[in-house]
Scaffold this active site. Structure first.
Site, PDB file in Angstrom:
ATOM      1  CG  ASP A 113      -0.321   0.084   2.518  1.00 47.52           C
ATOM      2  OD1 ASP A 113       0.875   0.376   2.594  1.00 47.52           O
ATOM      3  OD2 ASP A 113      -1.025  -0.149   3.521  1.00 47.52           O
TER       4      ASP A 113
ATOM      5  CG  ASP B  89      -5.659  -5.202   2.281  1.00 49.15           C
ATOM      6  OD1 ASP B  89      -5.214  -4.782   3.374  1.00 49.15           O
ATOM      7  OD2 ASP B  89      -6.306  -4.466   1.503  1.00 49.15           O
TER       8      ASP B  89
END
Length: 380
Positions: free
Chosen positions: A92, A267
């Site tokens: 990320d 996720d």
């Protein structure tokens, strides 16, 4: 043309199953990515993570840039070698963590200046620096554009301003990323709960051009029903030939209902966080292993899962470990939870291929509605 071919093998309604091919291996979708925040999936060995069936894990730019430092990870061979995970890694951008540090950050058009939650040292993240960390230093297979996570409950004007900033940062991320042969970049669709903003964000992100498209700004307090509504009017505007990734989600019911709306990748820290707090996930919801009812319960957590933590230890033993404060409690429960989430996505893939996803969805929803008190030894 994306560097990562994505092939849809079967679909039923909006639900679909496919393969995302990367230079480090194939990702079968729907896919759940265990979160390896600090180069580790908490309480598990990487061999255990692989054995659960995970094709890909997630790493965190914010945490790794602070400790041990992205440049240090690069010197030590990159995130794959450092963590001993040889498969694909998605990182990320750091945007969500910076967003959560509302009292420790200052935002501008250039980027975000913030103070470390560890030692108070000052750092700056820009789209260019985020891409440098993810793609060049950590060596991620999939990097995320730098964005601002739009908070739930904001006004329409605030949502538009945040969306516009993310779009500008996305273009800068794309420019910084450039053309790469073995690494991909995903864009992030924002717009809060406003249908026209989500549609506009999707269309303009497609114009920028990414290897996949994430749906951001959810799992931030909006609730299950609102999340589903946003997906209903967002996923139809995302390219059918690229993977769709719902960030930070979620509970098993969230995964099932999101797949029903066309999402391919997920996720969440929930499996390992729950494991550390004495929860084991099932189709009926979380089993709170610390409860007194399990003190003499000889049943395993789920005899049908291909995971020693799920099959080889009694609930009584797990109850004892948790009550005794033993490290093994978090290790076994986290292992079971990751295995359960991987098995859930496997069952969804099989159901879609067999043309019975809607039947699977109905059965799952019935179990979920019945709750943990209805959970039986005959696990799904």
């Amino acid at each position: 043309m994306s560097v990562f071919p994505f092939t849809v093998h079967a679909s039923e309604g909006a639900a679909r199953t496919g393969t995302l091919s990367t230079s480090r291996g194939e990702i079968q979708t729907p896919a759940f990515m265990p979160v390896g925040t600090a180069a580790t999936v908490k309480a598990l060995y990487m061999d255990q993570v692989r054995a659960t069936g995970a094709d890909i894990i997630l790493g965190n730019t914010y945490h790794l840039m602070l400790r041990p430092g992205a440049e240090r990870v690069k010197r030590l061979g990159g995130l794959h070698a450092f963590s001993t995970w040889s498969g694909p890694i998605l990182t990320d951008s750091g945007g969500f963590q910076v967003w959560s540090l509302s009292k420790l950050r200052k935002m501008s058009e250039e980027g975000v200046t913030f103070r470390s939650h560890i030692d108070g040292s000052e750092h700056k993240l820009t789209p260019e620096r985020s891409i440098e960390i993810q793609a060049d230093l950590l060596g991620a297979d999939i990097s995320m554009q730098f964005d601002e996570c739009t908070p739930f409950g904001c006004s329409r004007d605030e949502a538009r301003a945040s969306m516009e900033l993310s779009l500008r940062w996305g273009q800068r991320s794309k420019t910084a990323f450039g053309e790469r042969e073995t690494q991909g970049l995903f864009g992030i669709v924002q717009g809060s709960v406003f249908e026209d903003l989500r549609r506009e964000s999707a269309q303009r992100s497609i114009e920028t051009g990414y290897d996949g498209y994430a749906i951001g700004g959810l799992a931030v307090g909006e609730g299950f029903e609102t999340m589903c509504e946003v997906l209903d009017f967002t996923t139809p505007h995302l390219p059918a030939d690229r993977p769709r990734y719902l960030m930070g989600v979620g509970k098993p019911i969230d995964l099932v209902e999101s797949v029903a709306r066309g999402v391919d990748m997920f996720d969440c820290v929930l499996p390992t966080r729950s494991g550390r707090h004495g929860q084991a996930w099932s189709d009926w919801g979380p089993i709170n292993i610390k409860r007194a009812e399990f003190i003499e319960d000889e049943r395993p957590l789920n005899p049908q899962l291909d995971c020693p933590a799920s099959t080889d230890y009694s609930r009584a033993y797990l109850n004892h470990l948790f009550r005794s404060g033993e490290y093994l409690s978090a290790m076994l429960l986290s292992w079971h939870n990751i295995a359960y989430f991987q098995d859930l996505t496997r069952r969804m893939r099989e159901a879609i291929r067999a043309g019975r996803f809607e039947a699977f969805r109905a059965e799952f929803n019935a179990r979920w509605a019945a709750g943990p008190q209805a959970e039986e030894i005959q696990a799904p």
